[in-house]
Design an enzyme around this catalytic site. Structure first.
Site, PDB file in Angstrom:
ATOM      1  N   CYS A  39     -37.542 -11.208  37.322  1.00  0.00           N
ATOM      2  CA  CYS A  39     -38.888 -11.471  37.868  1.00  0.00           C
ATOM      3  C   CYS A  39     -40.016 -10.744  37.144  1.00  0.00           C
ATOM      4  O   CYS A  39     -41.069 -11.323  36.931  1.00  0.00           O
ATOM      5  CB  CYS A  39     -38.912 -11.184  39.362  1.00  0.00           C
ATOM      6  SG  CYS A  39     -37.701 -12.178  40.247  1.00  0.00           S
ATOM      7  N   HIS A  60     -45.828 -10.081  42.534  1.00  0.00           N
ATOM      8  CA  HIS A  60     -44.753 -11.060  42.421  1.00  0.00           C
ATOM      9  C   HIS A  60     -44.634 -11.812  43.741  1.00  0.00           C
ATOM     10  O   HIS A  60     -44.635 -11.200  44.813  1.00  0.00           O
ATOM     11  CB  HIS A  60     -43.448 -10.331  42.096  1.00  0.00           C
ATOM     12  CG  HIS A  60     -42.259 -11.231  42.080  1.00  0.00           C
ATOM     13  ND1 HIS A  60     -42.266 -12.451  41.441  1.00  0.00           N
ATOM     14  CD2 HIS A  60     -41.017 -11.102  42.625  1.00  0.00           C
ATOM     15  CE1 HIS A  60     -41.089 -13.025  41.605  1.00  0.00           C
ATOM     16  NE2 HIS A  60     -40.320 -12.225  42.318  1.00  0.00           N
ATOM     17  N   ASN A  87     -40.337 -18.448  45.115  1.00  0.00           N
ATOM     18  CA  ASN A  87     -40.154 -17.391  44.112  1.00  0.00           C
ATOM     19  C   ASN A  87     -39.741 -18.042  42.792  1.00  0.00           C
ATOM     20  O   ASN A  87     -38.645 -18.583  42.676  1.00  0.00           O
ATOM     21  CB  ASN A  87     -39.075 -16.428  44.612  1.00  0.00           C
ATOM     22  CG  ASN A  87     -38.796 -15.287  43.649  1.00  0.00           C
ATOM     23  OD1 ASN A  87     -39.210 -15.312  42.495  1.00  0.00           O
ATOM     24  ND2 ASN A  87     -38.076 -14.287  44.121  1.00  0.00           N
TER      25      ASN A  87
END
Ligand code: COA
Length: 330
Positions: A116, A257, A287
């Protein structure tokens, strides 16, 4: 080190695959509900690539937007850093695939695997490469096809992840103060089993048995990851702010994020930032791992939330565990 800013973002772009999958769509195949997903994560829909959409195909759209916005052409790019955990092929890199799709050759290109925070890692690496003279114009891409590594029958992960691409052209900074003011990167590999793909790499190569056991797909201990994410994201905000010589009141916008709204809220609270100063778009994409920050950057600019002269903090966390943050003047 040369006095910062060394690099600034001259252009950004993003793209998503065509197909939108809503929580209600997932209700048809999973024992879940729209209400549960929205309440626990904040996610309402995500994009899933179809067979004709490769990582390179939608990353190309994002890259071309970023290059055009920077007022450049593909031939001006000195190098490509492509952050992803879902490359089109094991060999060669998707960075080389993108270079070919852009119709250029000669500059350097490589993939960066940091899950990520891959885009944040990529920005830090690009800045470092500029510092040592390896380029003045570097394309950093964060892009994923997480639908290809997600177990669509596992309700604890299938609801979270989506596909998308974001890109930025980093150029050598001028004298106007725009650009990267601080970077911070961290990792703790001892926690790897909490979020990983156990098989399919060289340690456990592809086999019929591996596919039957789904060891080629993401396994996650959600609650533990949640706690670690809040801790690492909080630490990352502290580090980025202090390394920039600033305090949280100097931050105009936090772009975290986009994994879970509750993680974002806890991070903002720790940093002392009200939610009005936090950009959230995870309801639209879920996500998307390394694509999450650049997708949010593009949307923040489009929606008028990020304007020239503002100080923005990017902060991310993911598998590894790995995390990182960047403060920059827009
Ligand atoms: N729909 C309905 N129920 C679900 C569900 C779903 N999609 N997924 C799990 N549940 C159930 C569980 O089975 C459990 O049931 P039980 O109490 O009968 O055992 C219950 O909901 C609570 O599960 P739990 O895992 O404790 O929920 P949670 O509040 O921690 O939320 C996550 C789960 C995955 C949303 C949350 O832990 C999370 O977001 N973690 C971080 C994940 C992440 O961000 N990963 C990527 C990092 S980059």
């Amino acid at each position: 080190m040369t006095k910062r800013p060394i690099a600034y973002l001259a252009g950004i772009g993003s793209a998503t695959p065509r197909r939108v999958v809503t929580n209600t769509d997932l209700e048809k195949t999973l024992d879940t509900s729209n209400e549960w997903i929205v309440e626990r994560t904040g996610i309402r829909q995500r994009h899933f690539a179809e067979h004709d959409e490769t990582l390179t195909s939608y990353s190309l759209v994002a890259a071309q937007q970023a290059i055009a916005q920077a007022g450049l052409s593909a031939g001006d790019i000195d190098g490509i850093i492509f952050a992803t955990v879902t490359p089109d092929h094991r060999l060669p890199s998707t960075a080389c695939g993108l270079q070919a799709a852009l119709g250029v050759a000669g500059g350097w290109a490589f993939d960066l695997v940091a899950a990520c925070p891959g885009f944040v890692y990529g920005m830090a690496v690009a800045e470092g490469m500029m510092e040592v003279g390896l380029g003045d114009t570097i394309l950093v891409v964060g892009a994923e096809k997480l639908s290809s590594i997600t177990d669509q029958t596992d309700r604890s992960t299938a609801i979270l992840f989506g596909d998308g691409a974001g890109a930025a052209v980093l150029r050598r900074a001028g004298t106007d103060g725009r650009g990267i003011l601080s970077t911070y990167l961290g990792a703790d590999g001892t926690l790897a089993p909490l979020l990983h793909i156990p098989g399919g790499g060289s340690a456990d190569p592809l086999s019929e048995e591996l596919i039957r056991d789904k060891r080629h797909l993401i396994k996650m201990a959600g609650r533990e990851v949640f706690k670690a994410a809040v801790l690492a994201m909080s630490r990352s905000t502290d580090e980025a702010i202090s390394r920039a010589g600033l305090t949280s009141s100097d931050i105009d916008l936090l772009i975290p994020h986009q994994a879970n709204l509750r993680i974002i809220e806890a991070t903002a609270k720790h940093a002392g930032l009200p939610m009005e100063k936090v950009f959230v778009n995870l309801e639209r994409y879920g996500n998307t791992s390394s694509a999450s920050i650049p997708l949010a950057l593009v949307d923040a600019v489009r929606e008028g939330r990020l304007k020239p002269g503002m100080v923005v903090m990017l902060v991310s966390f993911g598998a590894g565990f790995a995390w990182g943050s960047v403060v920059l003047k827009w």
